[in-house]
Scaffold this motif. Sequence first.
Motif, PDB file in Angstrom:
ATOM      1  N   VAL A   1       0.845  -1.200   0.000  1.00  0.00           N
ATOM      2  CA  VAL A   1       0.000   0.000   0.000  1.00  0.00           C
ATOM      3  C   VAL A   1       0.878   1.247   0.000  1.00  0.00           C
ATOM      4  N   LEU A   2       0.656   2.116  -0.975  1.00  0.00           N
ATOM      5  CA  LEU A   2       1.303   3.428  -1.043  1.00  0.00           C
ATOM      6  C   LEU A   2       0.252   4.475  -0.707  1.00  0.00           C
ATOM      7  N   ILE A   3       0.533   5.318   0.283  1.00  0.00           N
ATOM      8  CA  ILE A   3      -0.395   6.384   0.648  1.00  0.00           C
ATOM      9  C   ILE A   3       0.278   7.733   0.410  1.00  0.00           C
TER      10      ILE A   3
ATOM     11  N   HIS B   1      -1.701  -1.244  -4.063  1.00  0.00           N
ATOM     12  CA  HIS B   1      -2.817  -0.309  -3.890  1.00  0.00           C
ATOM     13  C   HIS B   1      -2.269   1.090  -3.682  1.00  0.00           C
ATOM     14  N   ILE B   2      -2.675   2.002  -4.534  1.00  0.00           N
ATOM     15  CA  ILE B   2      -2.305   3.417  -4.417  1.00  0.00           C
ATOM     16  C   ILE B   2      -3.453   4.155  -3.759  1.00  0.00           C
ATOM     17  N   VAL B   3      -3.146   4.891  -2.702  1.00  0.00           N
ATOM     18  CA  VAL B   3      -4.156   5.688  -1.997  1.00  0.00           C
ATOM     19  C   VAL B   3      -3.719   7.147  -2.053  1.00  0.00           C
TER      20      VAL B   3
ATOM     21  N   HIS C   1      -4.834  -1.445  -7.612  1.00  0.00           N
ATOM     22  CA  HIS C   1      -6.033  -0.696  -7.235  1.00  0.00           C
ATOM     23  C   HIS C   1      -5.649   0.744  -6.910  1.00  0.00           C
ATOM     24  N   VAL C   2      -6.571   1.657  -7.148  1.00  0.00           N
ATOM     25  CA  VAL C   2      -6.349   3.069  -6.843  1.00  0.00           C
ATOM     26  C   VAL C   2      -7.568   3.620  -6.109  1.00  0.00           C
ATOM     27  N   SER C   3      -7.331   4.276  -4.979  1.00  0.00           N
ATOM     28  CA  SER C   3      -8.396   4.936  -4.223  1.00  0.00           C
ATOM     29  C   SER C   3      -8.043   6.403  -4.046  1.00  0.00           C
TER      30      SER C   3
ATOM     31  N   VAL D   1      -9.921   1.017   1.814  1.00  0.00           N
ATOM     32  CA  VAL D   1      -8.840   0.377   1.052  1.00  0.00           C
ATOM     33  C   VAL D   1      -9.050  -1.125   1.004  1.00  0.00           C
ATOM     34  N   GLU D   2      -9.430  -1.710   2.130  1.00  0.00           N
ATOM     35  CA  GLU D   2      -9.680  -3.143   2.158  1.00  0.00           C
ATOM     36  C   GLU D   2     -10.805  -3.551   1.208  1.00  0.00           C
TER      37      GLU D   2
END
Length: 277
Positions: free
Chosen positions: A90-92, A140-142, A183-185, A233-234
């Motif tokens: 996960v990248l935030i 996952h990019i946040v 995934h991107v949020s 994110v989950e």
Amino acid sequence: MSTLSSKTKRVFITGGASGLGRALAFHYAHAGCQVCIADVSDARGEETRQELQRISPSTEMLYRHADVTHEEDLQIIADELNQRWGGLDVLINNAGVAQAGAIEDVLLSDWEWILNINLLGVVRGCKVFTPIFKRQGHGHIVNIASMAGLLDVPRMASYNVSKAAVVALSGTLEQELMDAGIHVSVVCPSFFQTNLEETMRTTDPSLKKMMGKLLSSGKLSAEQVAEKIVLGVEKHESYILPHIAGERLWLAKRYLPQRLYSKLFQRSVSRMKPRKN
């Protein structure tokens, strides 16, 4: 806090030494994840790292100095995490600043300052870590934006634009990267209890005072916002909107006639206008 998926083990957070970034780091540390935070404040960063280590003594917690306006800072961290942890889950992209003022008063240098951090800082993070996610086949990019990126808050044009661009970037990358298993949020909170006003630039001191008051009076704490983000994110949510009132206003903007929406919006932001002496 919800139980994290088996793929959420390694997390990197920019602006992780205070505010929302720090709250997110704590949530992931409590879940037993390896957490690396980056910040420009070394004192806060090391203090936060030590607190994270106390939460999960057997899990490696890292702090690294990084300025998101410097791509090389982020690249050094990406290379280290890839070698040290074998990748990232996960990248935030959380680091951000605020700027306020009437359009005719705000200097172009202030526009460049906020866009370089709020927008290009996010772009740099995505650019640097995407190759790692592609090689491992997941990630996952946040991207932390704001309801200001979805609405039209007066006298905050540069901030609104910087966050709206992050929303557009996130939607673009979601389409671009989905076939690679990434995934991107995008996160769009309203006002909550954080320290954003510390670095805020403004042409009107009353606006900074007003911002501090609004942030401190927010109904959700940074910890509560962080919890909603982790859950989103989950669930692989594209849009994570922690505040119900903000989400309703966004829906009103999308579906109501413009005149009706404008009246509703003006009522909702009337309290933001500084009082005259």
